[in-house]
Design an enzyme around this catalytic site. Structure first.
Site, PDB file in Angstrom:
ATOM      1  CB  SER A 117      96.381   1.415 -32.151  1.00  0.00           C
ATOM      2  OG  SER A 117      96.289   1.781 -30.794  1.00  0.00           O
ATOM      3  CE  LYS A 120      92.259   1.982 -30.698  1.00  0.00           C
ATOM      4  NZ  LYS A 120      93.545   1.568 -30.124  1.00  0.00           N
ATOM      5  CB  SER A 300      94.205   5.642 -32.032  1.00  0.00           C
ATOM      6  OG  SER A 300      94.789   4.357 -31.958  1.00  0.00           O
TER       7      SER A 300
END
Length: 467
Positions: A117, A120, A300
């Site tokens: 993640s 991102k 997230s």
């Protein structure tokens, strides 16, 4: 032991030294020895649970003359981390002085690794670079003949009823749109219509090639241009089963709201593409894009990230697909000056397997977003979780003196643990860091690699070792 004064001053250094941008926290900081005793609770290998955080006041910047840690000292800490068996054999690390950009330590920074993640952050940078941060995403209703068409504009956080002006998820409400639509229809003498959804803003497929049924069952929804509460069947749950077709579910919800407004909807909800020149009936607006970006950084959330990446692709004239969106994100990041050599994204959220991004790319991006020359990106740092307090770091660093002094984006997948962000040293110097480990020993064990990384970052923070 650092005093509370250091904590308050230090948070700001985690952002932009000398650039006038300040954020903060210094709330409920617990001083003491750094310990990372294993927790007993099982840890999900996928995006971490978020809890609401405290309000964080703005503070003034730190003294840019604060001592910089000696490179030899930092490199020794990096070497010890890389040798830690809890991280496995594939580890990338970079630590730089935030103000000067000087590299203080590193290991294998140019090798592409699965970021999870942390990817991102790239999507956030691209979004706030090419999309206007204050812009909103409109969901509209139009009339084509005797058919009402719900036209998606990229807002997948619609509320089922009235919109909530204080929320990000649910800022725009289908109940409000239905009231506007019914008023316009009734003024025209229309009380019976058919209903279709236009989600043609995005092209297919709606799922990334690397997503599994388990991913779609809980960790993400299919990516469409319109949805209610990210297509969650239980909007109150962080992780929830998702509706199979988010667009049609949004249309069915809208039909129910129209019925409450005395508009009869005949037949099933279908798909269509609204003709140019269709009669407008109503419109509702999402939260500003900057708030949407902050939401997916803090929580997230995969689905929101992918939708925002698709919007970046639309803005950049690329296909609104997973391939187009990931290419658009990397193109924007590269144009800002980040080295994207060797970078490949399988999706924009980091959920799918197959992505490979060097630690160098992320350290370059951290330098960009903490730079005073890019004030449009400052909210990315502000939106990152704060150690021991907010978002996906709320339950980490609880016994570390770096609690409240680390702002970072987390990444967790089976055999992958990553962290990228900022930390303030005991001398008050802000450092940017990236740690990526994509061959951790046990697929379901995030506790050990997280503890290793958190210990390393805390040790950087505890370093009163001016060079």
């Amino acid at each position: 032991m650092r005093t509370r004064t250091w904590v308050i001053a230090g948070v700001v250094g985690a952002l932009v030294l000398g650039g006038g941008y300040a954020t903060a926290d210094a709330l409920d900081v617990v001083p003491g020895l750094i310990t990372f005793a294993p927790r007993t609770a099982a840890v999900s290998p996928f995006p971490e649970v978020m809890v609401p955080g405290p309000v964080v006041p703005a503070l003034a910047g730190l003294d840019p003359n604060a001592a910089v840690p000696a490179a030899a000292t930092v490199q020794a800490k990096v070497d010890a981390l890389v040798a830690d068996p809890r991280l496995g054999p594939s580890v990338g690390v970079v630590v730089v002085d935030q103000l000067t950009g000087d590299v203080l330590g590193g290991h294998s920074p140019g090798t592409g690794r699965q970021p999870a993640s942390v990817a991102k952050v790239l999507t956030a940078v691209a979004a706030l670079t090419v999309l206007r941060p204050a812009s909103t995403l409109d969901t509209t209703a139009v009339l084509v003949g005797n058919q009402v068409v719900l036209v998606g504009g990229g807002d997948i956080m619609l509320g089922e009823g009235a919109g909530d002006p204080e929320a990000v998820d649910g800022r725009a409400g289908l109940g409000d749109l239905a009231a506007q639509t019914a008023k316009a229809l009734q003024a025209a003498g229309v009380t019976t219509v058919s209903l279709a959804v236009d989600d043609s803003l995005f092209a297919g497929p709606t799922a990334a090639p690397g997503w599994t049924p388990d991913h779609l069952g809980q960790y993400t929804a299919r990516v469409t241009a319109v949805a209610v509460h990210m297509a969650k069947k239980n909007p109150a749950a962080m992780y929830s089963p998702r509706h199979v077709d988010p667009s049609l579910h949004a249309g069915e919800t809208f039909a129910a709201r129209l019925a409450e407004q005395q508009i009869t909807v005949t037949g099933p909800v279908t798909r269509t593409t609204a003709a140019a020149g269709a009669t407008p009936l109503g419109s509702v607006a999402s939260a500003p894009v900057v708030d949407v970006v902050e939401y997916f950084l803090r929580t997230s959330d995969n689905t929101v990230t992918e939708v925002v990446a698709h919007l970046v692709a639309v803005n950049q004239g690329k296909p609104a697909t997973f391939e187009g969106s990931t290419a658009a994100v990397l193109d924007v990041v590269a144009k800002l000056g980040a080295n994207t050599t060797g970078a490949h994204l399988a999706d924009a959220s980091g959920l799918a397997g197959g992505s490979a991004v060097p630690a160098q790319t992320f350290i370059d991006v951290l330098g960009i977003i903490t730079s005073p020359t890019h004030p449009e990106l400052r909210e990315i740092v502000a939106g990152m979780p704060i150690a021991g307090l907010t978002g996906t770091l709320h339950d980490r660093y609880l016994t570390s003196e770096s609690r409240g002094l680390v702002r970072a984006k987390t990444g967790s997948l089976p055999n992958v643990t990553s962290l990228a962000g900022t930390v303030v040293t005991a001398d008050g110097r802000a450092l940017d860091f990236v740690v990526m480990a994509d061959q951790t020993p046990a697929a379901g064990n995030q506790i050990d690699p997280r503890s290793a990384i958190d210990g390393f970052v805390s040790d950087l923070g505890a370093c009163g070792c001016g060079g």
